[in-house]
Write a protein that holds these residues in place. Structure first.
Motif, short mmCIF file in Angstrom:
data_model
loop_
_atom_site.label_atom_id
_atom_site.label_comp_id
_atom_site.label_asym_id
_atom_site.label_seq_id
_atom_site.Cartn_x
_atom_site.Cartn_y
_atom_site.Cartn_z
N ALA A 113 0.83 -1.19 0.00
CA ALA A 113 0.00 0.00 0.00
C ALA A 113 0.87 1.25 0.00
N ALA A 114 0.24 2.40 -0.20
CA ALA A 114 0.96 3.67 -0.24
C ALA A 114 1.77 3.87 1.04
N ASN A 115 3.06 4.20 0.85
CA ASN A 115 3.97 4.51 1.95
C ASN A 115 4.11 3.36 2.95
N ALA A 116 3.97 2.13 2.48
CA ALA A 116 3.96 0.98 3.39
C ALA A 116 5.24 0.16 3.35
N GLY A 117 6.26 0.63 2.64
CA GLY A 117 7.52 -0.08 2.68
C GLY A 117 7.79 -0.91 1.45
N ASP A 118 8.89 -1.66 1.52
CA ASP A 118 9.36 -2.43 0.37
C ASP A 118 8.49 -3.66 0.14
N TRP A 119 8.64 -4.22 -1.06
CA TRP A 119 7.82 -5.37 -1.44
C TRP A 119 8.67 -6.60 -1.66
N GLY A 120 8.02 -7.77 -1.86
CA GLY A 120 8.71 -9.05 -1.84
C GLY A 120 8.93 -9.68 -3.19
N THR A 121 8.68 -11.00 -3.29
CA THR A 121 9.00 -11.79 -4.47
C THR A 121 7.73 -12.33 -5.12
N LEU A 122 7.61 -12.12 -6.43
CA LEU A 122 6.52 -12.67 -7.22
C LEU A 122 7.10 -13.63 -8.25
N GLU A 123 6.55 -14.84 -8.30
CA GLU A 123 7.00 -15.84 -9.27
C GLU A 123 5.80 -16.34 -10.07
N VAL A 124 5.91 -16.29 -11.39
CA VAL A 124 4.85 -16.74 -12.29
C VAL A 124 5.34 -17.97 -13.04
N ASP A 125 4.53 -19.03 -13.01
CA ASP A 125 4.91 -20.29 -13.67
C ASP A 125 3.66 -20.93 -14.27
N GLY A 126 3.28 -20.48 -15.47
CA GLY A 126 2.16 -21.12 -16.15
C GLY A 126 1.04 -20.21 -16.58
N PRO A 127 0.35 -19.53 -15.65
CA PRO A 127 -0.82 -18.76 -16.06
C PRO A 127 -0.45 -17.45 -16.76
#
Length: 290
Positions: free
Chosen positions: A53-67
């Protein structure tokens, strides 16, 4: 195949302050299967579709495999990544891996398609680490604010990288990493908005007039193993390392004619480089709601 839609409209039970799928810096989201999946954040939330969300800090890992994944952020926020930042610096970090299938990410206004959201008098957050393998395709677009509006290509951000300041400050020029992109046999389509200066990097505002790159930002693009990168409206930032090893670079068919690719002193070109193009703008075949 199966079509799944995840929609956030402020106030729903699944709403994380506008984010459709919350992904904190310590988190990993793996999307594996078949079909067409869509993630859409609340349009007034200044929040990414997958990220924070806005001003909520860093983000993580997204992995896509198929769709086939489509993500649509809100105004000033990316499809995947950190959202609008206004206290010290923008959201940064994040990892995106496309092993197979596809990921389409729309960022709006000054936000990257994948990476950072716009920031207000703050330092841009670091850009993402993106890897696209042989069976994967990545589409990253910066669009006009308010989900495209009447002039959908009039955004002022990058396709993959850091968000753009609404107003520059001294911190906007701080040394930063605009992210690393490795296209290892896969395919990437990237589009910067008409008001942007590059598909990749860390943009500046310069008093709401001329859009330039942060001269102290670093980053890299590596294309190898027959990988392909097609982009619209782009030059490479001064300190951005570009390595092409048996890969393809090309431009979309409506890329502005004045300059579509500019190498710098950090570029390394080996083996079978092909500078190809133009190709048709791929957004014409994507979902009509953007």
């Amino acid at each position: 195949g199966t079509q799944i839609t995840f929609w956030v409209n402020g106030g729903n039970a699944v709403d994380f302050n506008g984010v459709c799928c919350k992904l904190p810096s310590t988190g990993t989201l793996k999307l594996k299967g078949t079909g067409f999946w869509t993630f859409t954040s609340s349009n007034s939330s200044l929040a990414s579709a997958i990220g924070m969300a806005a001003n909520a800090g860093d983000w993580g890992t997204l992995e896509v495999d198929g769709p086939a994944i489509t993500t649509m952020g809100s105004d000033r926020a990316p499809g995947v990544g950190g959202s609008y930042g206004y206290q010290g610096r923008g959201s940064g970090g994040g990892v995106v891996i496309v092993r197979s299938g596809s990921l389409t990410a729309y960022g709006y206004g000054g936000a990257a398609g994948i990476g950072g959201g716009s920031v207000y008098r703050a330092a841009c957050g670091s850009g993402p680490q993106v890897t696209v393998y042989t069976n994967g395709t990545l589409y990253a677009y910066n669009m006009a604010g308010n989900r495209g509006g009447p002039n959908k290509l009039d955004g002022c951000g990058v396709a993959i990288g850091s968000g753009r300041p609404l107003l520059d400050s001294a911190s906007s020029y701080a040394a930063s990493n605009a992210g690393t992109i490795v296209v290892d046999g896969g395919t990437v389509y990237a589009s910067a908005g008409n008001g942007g200066v590059s598909c990749f990097g860390c943009p500046l505002n310069n008093s709401n007039s001329a859009f330039t790159q942060n001269p102290n930002a670093t980053g890299s693009l590596t294309v190898k193993n027959r990988g392909k990168v097609f982009f619209r409206h782009s030059t490479f930032p001064d300190k951005y390392a570009v390595t092409i090893n048996n890969g393809t670079l090309g431009t979309m068919s409506d890329s502005p004619a004045e300059t579509w690719v500019t190498f710098n002193g950090l570029a390394t070109v080996t083996n079978a480089l092909t500078i190809a193009g133009p190709v048709a703008p791929v957004w014409e075949t994507l979902p009509s709601f953007r």
